[in-house]
Design an enzyme around this catalytic site. Structure first.
Site, PDB file in Angstrom:
ATOM      1  N   ASN A 180       0.844  -1.191   0.000  1.00 27.17           N
ATOM      2  CA  ASN A 180       0.000   0.000   0.000  1.00 27.17           C
ATOM      3  C   ASN A 180       0.880   1.242   0.000  1.00 27.17           C
ATOM      4  OD1 ASN A 180      -2.501   1.529   0.354  1.00 27.17           O
ATOM      5  ND2 ASN A 180      -1.824   1.893   2.451  1.00 27.17           N
ATOM      6  N   HIS A 203       0.850   5.262   1.355  1.00 23.84           N
ATOM      7  CA  HIS A 203       0.159   6.118   2.315  1.00 23.84           C
ATOM      8  C   HIS A 203       0.810   7.500   2.303  1.00 23.84           C
ATOM      9  CE1 HIS A 203      -2.274   7.100   5.799  1.00 23.84           C
ATOM     10  NE2 HIS A 203      -1.206   7.621   6.364  1.00 23.84           N
ATOM     11  N   SER A 211       4.828   6.967   2.165  1.00 30.31           N
ATOM     12  CA  SER A 211       5.403   5.681   2.547  1.00 30.31           C
ATOM     13  C   SER A 211       4.752   4.563   1.755  1.00 30.31           C
ATOM     14  CB  SER A 211       5.181   5.406   4.047  1.00 30.31           C
ATOM     15  OG  SER A 211       5.656   6.450   4.855  1.00 30.31           O
ATOM     16  N   ASP A 265      -2.349   0.816   8.429  1.00 31.54           N
ATOM     17  CA  ASP A 265      -1.199   1.656   8.088  1.00 31.54           C
ATOM     18  C   ASP A 265       0.000   1.358   8.993  1.00 31.54           C
ATOM     19  OD1 ASP A 265      -2.702   2.935   6.121  1.00 31.54           O
ATOM     20  OD2 ASP A 265      -3.386   4.498   7.492  1.00 31.54           O
TER      21      ASP A 265
END
Length: 227
Positions: A121, A123, A150, A159
């Site tokens: 992912n 972020h 990130s 997260d």
């Protein structure tokens, strides 16, 4: 430690198969699509899946000849049922990597564990700072002098997965949430294709919740290229 420069793709290996999950504009998806086409990344995006029918990223996928799939999360009574439907849509493509590119859903633990080590992912903050939403405004309110993006492996902790790479920008006195969003997004479009390339070249892996790049363990905030 490996450099952040481009690596030559592994021409003798089959392309890694990617499924991308999106909910909106899909600009990071486009950055990856462009990198595959222009830089010869040894990868193939097999499908783009969205929980939002009108997500512009689905149009980006169709334009690139990539299957674009809409799964309406509102048809499911809970997250577990939706995530199971998502798994059933993803698994036929047998992906090596699942890329979350602005997928605005909290994923359940069974889903995350099903794709452990191949689910990443991006972020818009320097994790672990500012998990969750509204990161740019929160940076301004906290008076931080540094901000960024990130890329991390996804774990059941929101997260909170181990960071692969971070890109940093300076926060100027005249910055707003909007200007920070623009500057951070420019960095995102650089680092996401790079991480995908590392996967293509088998340079990165997750082992016991630690990230290794070229066999070297990365520190808690991952690799940080020069601004």
């Amino acid at each position: 430690m490996a450099s952040f420069s481009d690596a030559l793709p592994m021409k003798d290996a089959s392309p890694i198969k990617i499924v991308a999950l999106i909910s909106g504009n899909g600009s990071n998806l486009q950055a990856i699509i462009d990198a595959i086409a222009e830089r010869g990344l040894n990868a193939k995006i097999c499908a783009v899946i969205s929980n939002i029918e009108q997500a512009y990223g689905l149009q980006r996928a169709s334009k690139a000849g990539i299957p674009a799939v809409w799964i309406d999360h509102k048809k499911y009574s809970n997250r577990e049922q939706f995530d199971q439907a998502l798994i059933e849509a993803i698994d036929p493509y047998q992906p090596d990597l699942i890329v979350l590119a602005g997928f605005m859903r909290i994923l359940t633990e069974p889903f995350v564990c099903h794709y452990q080590g191949r689910l990443i992912n991006i972020h818009p903050s320097l994790l672990p700072r500012f998990r969750g939403l509204n990161t740019h405004q929160r940076v301004i309110e906290e008076g931080d002098s540094e901000h960024g993006a990130s890329i991390h492996f996804v774990t059941p902790d929101l997260d909170g997965g181990p960071v692969i790479v971070q890109a940093r920008i300076s926060v100027e006195a005249n910055d707003s949430a909007e200007t920070l969003a623009q500057k951070v997004q420019q960095q995102e479009h650089k680092i996401y294709p790079q991480v995908v390339e590392w996967f293509c070249d088998n340079r990165i892996r997750l082992n016991q919740n630690k990230v290794y790049l070229d066999g070297n363990e990365l520190h808690d905030r991952g690799y940080s290229p020069p601004i």
